[in-house]
Design a protein around this motif. Structure first.
Motif, PDB file in Angstrom:
ATOM      1  N   LEU A 485      34.263  65.143 -10.182  1.00 15.83           N
ATOM      2  CA  LEU A 485      35.327  64.786  -9.528  1.00 15.83           C
ATOM      3  C   LEU A 485      36.326  63.921 -10.332  1.00 15.83           C
ATOM      4  CD1 LEU A 485      36.992  64.336  -6.991  1.00 15.83           C
ATOM      5  CD2 LEU A 485      35.629  62.048  -6.607  1.00 15.83           C
ATOM      6  N   PRO A 486      37.579  63.955 -10.831  1.00 14.65           N
ATOM      7  CA  PRO A 486      38.234  65.317 -10.325  1.00 14.65           C
ATOM      8  C   PRO A 486      37.763  66.594 -11.073  1.00 14.65           C
ATOM      9  CG  PRO A 486      39.536  63.875 -11.711  1.00 14.65           C
ATOM     10  CD  PRO A 486      38.520  63.214 -11.506  1.00 14.65           C
ATOM     11  N   THR A 487      38.228  67.672 -10.540  1.00 15.45           N
ATOM     12  CA  THR A 487      37.873  68.690 -11.181  1.00 15.45           C
ATOM     13  C   THR A 487      38.675  69.050 -12.677  1.00 15.45           C
ATOM     14  OG1 THR A 487      39.510  70.009  -9.958  1.00 15.45           O
ATOM     15  CG2 THR A 487      37.498  69.925  -8.915  1.00 15.45           C
ATOM     16  N   GLY A 488      38.007  69.895 -13.227  1.00 21.82           N
ATOM     17  CA  GLY A 488      38.868  70.415 -14.562  1.00 21.82           C
ATOM     18  C   GLY A 488      38.110  69.312 -15.793  1.00 21.82           C
ATOM     19  N   GLY A 489      37.021  68.632 -15.721  1.00 19.92           N
ATOM     20  CA  GLY A 489      36.612  67.737 -16.776  1.00 19.92           C
ATOM     21  C   GLY A 489      35.553  68.740 -17.461  1.00 19.92           C
ATOM     22  N   THR A 490      34.920  68.000 -18.385  1.00 21.25           N
ATOM     23  CA  THR A 490      34.118  68.774 -19.222  1.00 21.25           C
ATOM     24  C   THR A 490      32.503  68.042 -19.260  1.00 21.25           C
ATOM     25  OG1 THR A 490      34.600  67.218 -21.075  1.00 21.25           O
ATOM     26  CG2 THR A 490      35.590  69.429 -21.111  1.00 21.25           C
ATOM     27  N   TRP A 491      31.508  68.787 -19.228  1.00 20.65           N
ATOM     28  CA  TRP A 491      30.203  68.317 -19.134  1.00 20.65           C
ATOM     29  C   TRP A 491      29.542  68.389 -20.724  1.00 20.65           C
ATOM     30  CZ3 TRP A 491      28.647  66.634 -14.625  1.00 20.65           C
ATOM     31  CH2 TRP A 491      29.375  67.072 -13.646  1.00 20.65           C
ATOM     32  N   ALA A 492      28.616  67.359 -20.922  1.00 19.93           N
ATOM     33  CA  ALA A 492      27.994  67.328 -22.478  1.00 19.93           C
ATOM     34  C   ALA A 492      26.541  66.807 -21.832  1.00 19.93           C
ATOM     35  CB  ALA A 492      28.735  66.614 -23.208  1.00 19.93           C
ATOM     36  N   VAL A 493      25.749  67.001 -22.686  1.00 20.36           N
ATOM     37  CA  VAL A 493      24.343  66.450 -22.782  1.00 20.36           C
ATOM     38  C   VAL A 493      24.423  65.403 -23.776  1.00 20.36           C
ATOM     39  CG1 VAL A 493      21.833  66.777 -23.197  1.00 20.36           C
ATOM     40  CG2 VAL A 493      23.236  68.480 -22.037  1.00 20.36           C
ATOM     41  N   VAL A 494      24.094  64.052 -23.166  1.00 22.86           N
ATOM     42  CA  VAL A 494      24.046  63.086 -24.205  1.00 22.86           C
ATOM     43  C   VAL A 494      22.956  62.979 -25.077  1.00 22.86           C
ATOM     44  CG1 VAL A 494      24.626  60.542 -24.312  1.00 22.86           C
ATOM     45  CG2 VAL A 494      25.828  61.935 -22.768  1.00 22.86           C
ATOM     46  N   SER A 495      21.843  62.898 -24.392  1.00 16.55           N
ATOM     47  CA  SER A 495      20.626  62.846 -24.878  1.00 16.55           C
ATOM     48  C   SER A 495      19.570  63.494 -24.172  1.00 16.55           C
ATOM     49  CB  SER A 495      20.017  61.550 -24.899  1.00 16.55           C
ATOM     50  OG  SER A 495      20.132  60.703 -23.985  1.00 16.55           O
ATOM     51  N   GLY A 496      18.265  63.869 -24.577  1.00 17.02           N
ATOM     52  CA  GLY A 496      17.266  64.515 -24.293  1.00 17.02           C
ATOM     53  C   GLY A 496      17.261  66.087 -24.147  1.00 17.02           C
ATOM     54  N   ASN A 503      28.339  75.121 -15.144  1.00 18.64           N
ATOM     55  CA  ASN A 503      28.054  73.791 -14.284  1.00 18.64           C
ATOM     56  C   ASN A 503      26.879  73.897 -14.039  1.00 18.64           C
ATOM     57  OD1 ASN A 503      28.458  75.925 -12.393  1.00 18.64           O
ATOM     58  ND2 ASN A 503      29.191  74.473 -10.865  1.00 18.64           N
ATOM     59  N   ARG A 504      25.799  74.612 -14.692  1.00 20.06           N
ATOM     60  CA  ARG A 504      24.391  74.570 -14.250  1.00 20.06           C
ATOM     61  C   ARG A 504      23.703  73.843 -15.509  1.00 20.06           C
ATOM     62  NH1 ARG A 504      21.281  78.333 -11.794  1.00 20.06           N
ATOM     63  NH2 ARG A 504      22.852  78.332 -10.319  1.00 20.06           N
ATOM     64  N   LEU A 505      22.996  72.688 -14.959  1.00 23.10           N
ATOM     65  CA  LEU A 505      22.108  71.886 -15.793  1.00 23.10           C
ATOM     66  C   LEU A 505      20.671  72.327 -15.965  1.00 23.10           C
ATOM     67  CD1 LEU A 505      21.607  69.378 -17.593  1.00 23.10           C
ATOM     68  CD2 LEU A 505      21.356  68.233 -15.458  1.00 23.10           C
ATOM     69  N   THR A 506      19.999  72.790 -17.012  1.00 28.14           N
ATOM     70  CA  THR A 506      18.681  73.195 -17.011  1.00 28.14           C
ATOM     71  C   THR A 506      17.940  72.019 -17.938  1.00 28.14           C
ATOM     72  OG1 THR A 506      19.446  75.287 -16.617  1.00 28.14           O
ATOM     73  CG2 THR A 506      17.023  75.024 -17.507  1.00 28.14           C
ATOM     74  N   PHE A 507      16.687  71.657 -17.542  1.00 25.84           N
ATOM     75  CA  PHE A 507      15.788  70.744 -18.071  1.00 25.84           C
ATOM     76  C   PHE A 507      14.937  71.617 -19.120  1.00 25.84           C
ATOM     77  CE2 PHE A 507      16.941  68.450 -14.178  1.00 25.84           C
ATOM     78  CZ  PHE A 507      17.537  67.438 -14.820  1.00 25.84           C
ATOM     79  N   THR A 508      15.052  71.403 -20.357  1.00 25.45           N
ATOM     80  CA  THR A 508      14.311  72.559 -21.293  1.00 25.45           C
ATOM     81  C   THR A 508      13.182  71.798 -22.097  1.00 25.45           C
ATOM     82  OG1 THR A 508      15.967  71.838 -22.753  1.00 25.45           O
ATOM     83  CG2 THR A 508      16.393  73.691 -21.482  1.00 25.45           C
ATOM     84  N   GLY A 509      12.830  70.508 -21.810  1.00 25.08           N
ATOM     85  CA  GLY A 509      11.769  70.020 -22.611  1.00 25.08           C
ATOM     86  C   GLY A 509      10.425  70.275 -21.986  1.00 25.08           C
ATOM     87  N   GLY A 513       9.876  62.364 -20.166  1.00 21.61           N
ATOM     88  CA  GLY A 513      11.139  61.948 -20.864  1.00 21.61           C
ATOM     89  C   GLY A 513      12.393  61.930 -19.963  1.00 21.61           C
ATOM     90  N   ALA A 514      13.551  61.394 -20.618  1.00 18.18           N
ATOM     91  CA  ALA A 514      14.810  61.434 -19.802  1.00 18.18           C
ATOM     92  C   ALA A 514      16.026  62.137 -20.582  1.00 18.18           C
ATOM     93  CB  ALA A 514      15.261  59.869 -20.023  1.00 18.18           C
ATOM     94  N   VAL A 515      16.808  62.661 -19.435  1.00 21.21           N
ATOM     95  CA  VAL A 515      17.877  63.363 -20.045  1.00 21.21           C
ATOM     96  C   VAL A 515      19.119  62.539 -19.282  1.00 21.21           C
ATOM     97  CG1 VAL A 515      19.184  65.496 -19.774  1.00 21.21           C
ATOM     98  CG2 VAL A 515      16.785  65.534 -19.973  1.00 21.21           C
ATOM     99  N   THR A 516      20.177  62.416 -20.401  1.00 24.29           N
ATOM    100  CA  THR A 516      21.322  61.813 -19.848  1.00 24.29           C
ATOM    101  C   THR A 516      22.684  62.628 -20.008  1.00 24.29           C
ATOM    102  OG1 THR A 516      20.780  59.452 -20.212  1.00 24.29           O
ATOM    103  CG2 THR A 516      22.875  59.617 -20.350  1.00 24.29           C
ATOM    104  N   ILE A 517      23.380  62.970 -19.203  1.00 21.27           N
ATOM    105  CA  ILE A 517      24.443  63.867 -19.091  1.00 21.27           C
ATOM    106  C   ILE A 517      25.719  63.017 -18.807  1.00 21.27           C
ATOM    107  CG2 ILE A 517      23.135  65.845 -18.629  1.00 21.27           C
ATOM    108  CD1 ILE A 517      24.586  65.791 -15.752  1.00 21.27           C
ATOM    109  N   SER A 518      26.875  63.673 -19.380  1.00 20.84           N
ATOM    110  CA  SER A 518      28.147  62.955 -19.115  1.00 20.84           C
ATOM    111  C   SER A 518      29.227  63.980 -18.690  1.00 20.84           C
ATOM    112  CB  SER A 518      28.819  62.350 -20.350  1.00 20.84           C
ATOM    113  OG  SER A 518      29.141  63.548 -21.259  1.00 20.84           O
TER     114      SER A 518
END
Length: 824
Positions: A485-496, A503-509, A513-518
């Motif tokens: 929100l709002p739509t049209g932004g970008t996703w990124a994996v910050v760490s982990g 728009n699909r997040l998959t945990f691969t470790g 641990g911790a995974v931070t996304i933005s």
């Protein structure tokens, strides 16, 4: 001049409804249909709020050094002094209120608050199972009711929900928690008080005792119950109530009725004399502050009355004399401009001292006055009382403000973290540390807390509950669908260890641990803004089901290379053998989904995937799918690559999952009349003079045999109540055809069958069995009551649902959308 909230506020403060707009069953901020009063709008909070009947006061509640917040996703988070599950330890960071973090808690959280007359206070949580309390014994309720500090459910008057007799958890409209009291307002407008104060006055029923609920009465002749209540607020030893007829009532110790009357001891509710000149103007909010009263009108006019020992009335007059008539707070001096442009008020109402108040005006600026104990209102000198002024360290645009015992907190446009001023101790700033400092001006070195109705920057939403292990972590290998929100932004994996595809997040470790996304999005008002979220991840064994929803262009239920996936706003629900939801996840943009269950939580028997237009709460009984949005219909399924055009139910039975997962459980949908057996147009249902009338039309039909009309109490489990043959020649037509069906409901047979179906679907699984019994009994009486009533009182509004099932010549069924029966 008074101004209405700007487009900026519409975009940000009301962004939650936009974000979840494709999920009607979860409406906004986690609200599920049936979890509250008709018209409930959790996002009606802060400066963009309006309408006393649905306004939410308590999306953020603060006491001395503790705070609880309902976030825009519907999750409640709590932090600060004595808020941990043992009621003693301090939570240094915002922590979700759930059964994992707070053992002993059961049910889905509906409301949460903190309060008390001492530090620390007590936490009170209302779930679908009833009331739960933890913290400093006696601070809110009597020790005989809640004798321990740790999380405990309470029983009052023999009622195991802890609520007044006859009141179910989902019938509670408002739960105000203050010093030594809980006051609840019900959907039908009744007011109840559970009082731990030494004085009997606060009960409001003229009686005594502090371990039983009191049903508030008027002080008028015959002492009728106070009814039509839409809001109840208070402070130590006193309460106020706003009724739907725009009258205000008060009771307790040293209450001021207005009209020149001195402070009185009122054992029952006394009607207040409201400000002269405001007759006919609707009231927006009420509030109390020690022995002071506040009324805010929808036109922005703010008034104050009563005790003024700490300048809490804000009129710049004598600070020791009570005001027996309403006065208006003023901006600059006793002769300065009055406050006629106020959007939101927050008196210090959850503790019993330090009378102070924060307000927000039409310029979205905070003004504060009253006690500055611990620098709690952001004014220069600790312990000094102040007339109205702007606190230090803050400028517009402010969306919400909450006054606590020694603190004030606010949400500000374009700031990811909340603002904080006052006494910082025991983690009360939520920033992970517990030092003892007075913050002299607003600081934003706090936590990212986005309040329902007052979101301030781009936000992210995880579509579904995910897969969590025993400690609440997400499982390596599991996936979540993300929305921004709002739509049209970008996703990124910050760490982990994780990946984001679309728009699909998959945990691969592997391992913990911790995974931070933005999520980064740009708005005209805030420029480029970034929201982040951190997930705790670990190894846990799980069994999953995956598949695709695709646009089946040729209608053959065979997913071929020329056909693309489509999300169409749909959700998948993993339904256990007992027909309850074990998981719910939003379809990704490319039409794919993965939904999983912990291996240790699987049971023997057939699991199913059922498609709906919105999220379904875990544990909810679910037996049927929704008709897809935008005139789409189901064309068939494909399980393991094997097409089945005969299954157009929106359900796939995937079988036993105790030994592993399932892949390629696919659903075909289409809105092309050439491949759909029937394309529905409108569907409507109404009840008039004991006659149920259902009307619908089709814009095309193909090999159609007939229609079956199905009804449900609650909109989940349907039974057939009648049949209408197709009017199309040989069951096929390219023209619009209209249909109608009528049913005499006066005999009660239909409702009895529906209610019994609901009973068999699992109403008795809840902790509170007696309320299930009441629900079924009422259901059996729904239509029977029609024998003696002619028009509007036959059905409770919104309780009966209808859909139309189309039946092919080969017996295959397709369904229309579900509609609510309208009474007229």
């Amino acid at each position: 001049m008074f101004k209405k909230p700007s487009r900026l506020l519409a975009a940000l403060a009301l962004g939650t409804a936009m974000l979840l707009g494709n999920a009607p069953t979860s409406a906004q901020c986690g609200y599920f249909v049936g979890d509250g009063c008709p018209g409930t709008n959790y996002a009606n909070y802060g400066v963009a709020s309006s309408g006393a009947a649905t306004l939410e006061y308590d999306n953020q509640v603060s006491t001395f050094h503790a705070t609880v917040t309902r976030e825009y996703t519907g999750v409640f988070k709590i932090w600060g002094e004595g808020t941990a599950a043992d009621g003693v330890a301090n939570l240094l960071s915002p922590t979700e209120i759930n059964a994992i973090n707070f053992p002993g808690l059961t049910g889905r959280v509906l409301k949460a608050a903190v309060g008390g007359n001492t530090t620390p206070g007590q936490t009170v949580v209302l779930t679908t199972d009833g009331l739960f309390i933890w913290g400093n014994v006696g601070s809110v309720v009597n020790a005989a009711i809640a004798p321990g500090t740790a999380v405990q459910d309470i029983t009052v008057d023999g009622n195991s929900t802890g609520l007044p007799a006859g009141v179910a958890p989902t019938q509670v409209k408002m739960m105000y928690v203050g010093p030594q009291m809980i006051a609840i307002t019900t959907c039908d407008g009744n007011a109840y008080v559970l009082n731990n104060n030494a004085t009997p006055n606060l009960r409001g029923d003229g009686g005594t005792g502090n371990t039983t609920w009191a049903h508030v009465q008027e002080s008028t002749a015959g002492n009728p119950f106070l009814t039509g209540v839409v809001a109840m607020r208070g402070s130590l030893g006193r309460l106020m109530a706003l009724k739907s007829d725009n009258t205000v009532w008060t009771w307790g110790t040293s209450v001021y009725p207005g009209g020149g009357g001195a402070g009185v001891q009122a054992t029952r509710a006394v009607q207040m004399v409201l400000p002269a000149g405001e007759a006919g103007n609707p009231i927006k909010m009420i509030g109390a502050n020690v022995a002071s009263h506040y009324v805010l009108y929808e036109n922005g006019h703010l008034y104050a009355l009563g005790f003024n020992n700490l300048r809490q009335l804000g009129d710049w007059g004598n600070t020791t004399t009570a005001r027996l008539n309403w006065v208006q707070p003023r901006y600059t001096s006793a002769a300065g401009p009055v406050m006629n442009d106020i959007l939101w008020i927050s008196p210090n109402e959850h503790i019993g001292n330090n009378a102070a108040i924060n307000v927000i005006n039409s310029a979205y600026q905070v003004y504060s006055w009253g006690s500055n104990s611990g620098l709690m209102i952001g004014r220069p000198v600790d312990g000094t009382s102040y007339d109205p002024g702007i606190p230090a360290g803050i400028s517009p645009t402010v969306f919400s403000v909450e006054t606590g015992g020694h603190t004030s907190m606010l949400s500000k446009a374009c700031s990811q973290n909340f603002g904080y001023v006052g006494h910082r101790i025991f983690g009360s700033m939520g920033n992970g540390e517990g030092s003892d400092i007075n913050e002299a001006s607003y600081t934003f070195t706090t936590a990212d807390v986005q309040i329902c109705g007052a979101t301030t920057v781009p936000q992210m939403f995880t579509g579904g509950s995910g897969t969590t292990g025993a400690l609440g972590q997400y499982c390596n290998g599991s996936s979540l669908t993300l929305s921004g929100l709002p739509t049209g932004g970008t996703w990124a994996v910050v760490s982990g260890a994780a990946t984001i595809t679309g728009n699909r997040l998959t945990f691969t470790g592997a391992g913990a641990g911790a995974v931070t996304i933005s999520y980064t999005a740009t708005t005209t008002e805030c420029g480029s803004s970034v929201a982040t979220e951190t997930f705790q991840v670990g190894d846990c064994k799980m069994n999953s089901v995956s598949g695709t929803i695709w646009n089946d262009a040729n209608g053959n239920a065979n997913l071929d290379g020329a056909e693309a996936g489509i999300d169409n706003g749909l959700w998948v629900n993993l339904v256990a053998p007992d027909r309850t939801v074990a998981g719910s996840a939003k379809i990704a943009n490319d039409g794919t989904y993965t939904i999983a269950i912990l291996q240790e939580n699987t049971v023997a028997g057939n699991y199913s995937i059922i498609i709906t237009n919105g999220q379904k709460p875990l544990g909810t009984t679910l037996a049927s799918a929704d008709a897809p949005n935008a005139d789409y219909g189901y064309t068939g399924t494909s399980l393991g690559g094997v097409p089945n055009t005969g299954n157009r139910t929106g359900i796939i039975v995937v079988g036993d999952m105790t030994s592993g997962g399932v892949t390629a459980a696919d659903f075909g949908i289409s809105n092309d009349p050439a491949v759909l057996p029937v394309k529905f147009g409108f569907v409507a249902a109404e009840l008039f003079n004991n006659q149920l009338l259902v009307k619908w039309n089709t814009t095309s039909e193909l090999n159609n045999s007939h229609f079956e009309i199905e009804a449900s109490v609650g909109g989940t489990n349907f039974i057939s109540i009648g049949k209408v043959d197709s009017k199309a020649t040989n069951g096929s037509s390219a023209e619009a055809i209209e249909y109608e069906f009528t049913k005499d409901t006066s005999a009660g047979v239909v409702a009895a069958g529906i209610a019994l179906l609901a009973a068999g679907a699992g109403l008795f699984k809840a902790r509170r069995v007696r309320y299930a019994m009441v629900t079924i009994t009422l259901g059996l009486m729904v239509f029977a009551a029609g024998c003696n009533k002619n028009r509007r009182d036959v059905l409770p509004e919104g309780k009966l649902y209808v859909r139309v099932a189309q039946v092919d010549k080969d017996g295959t069924k397709s369904y229309s959308k579900v509609v609510t029966v309208v009474k007229r």
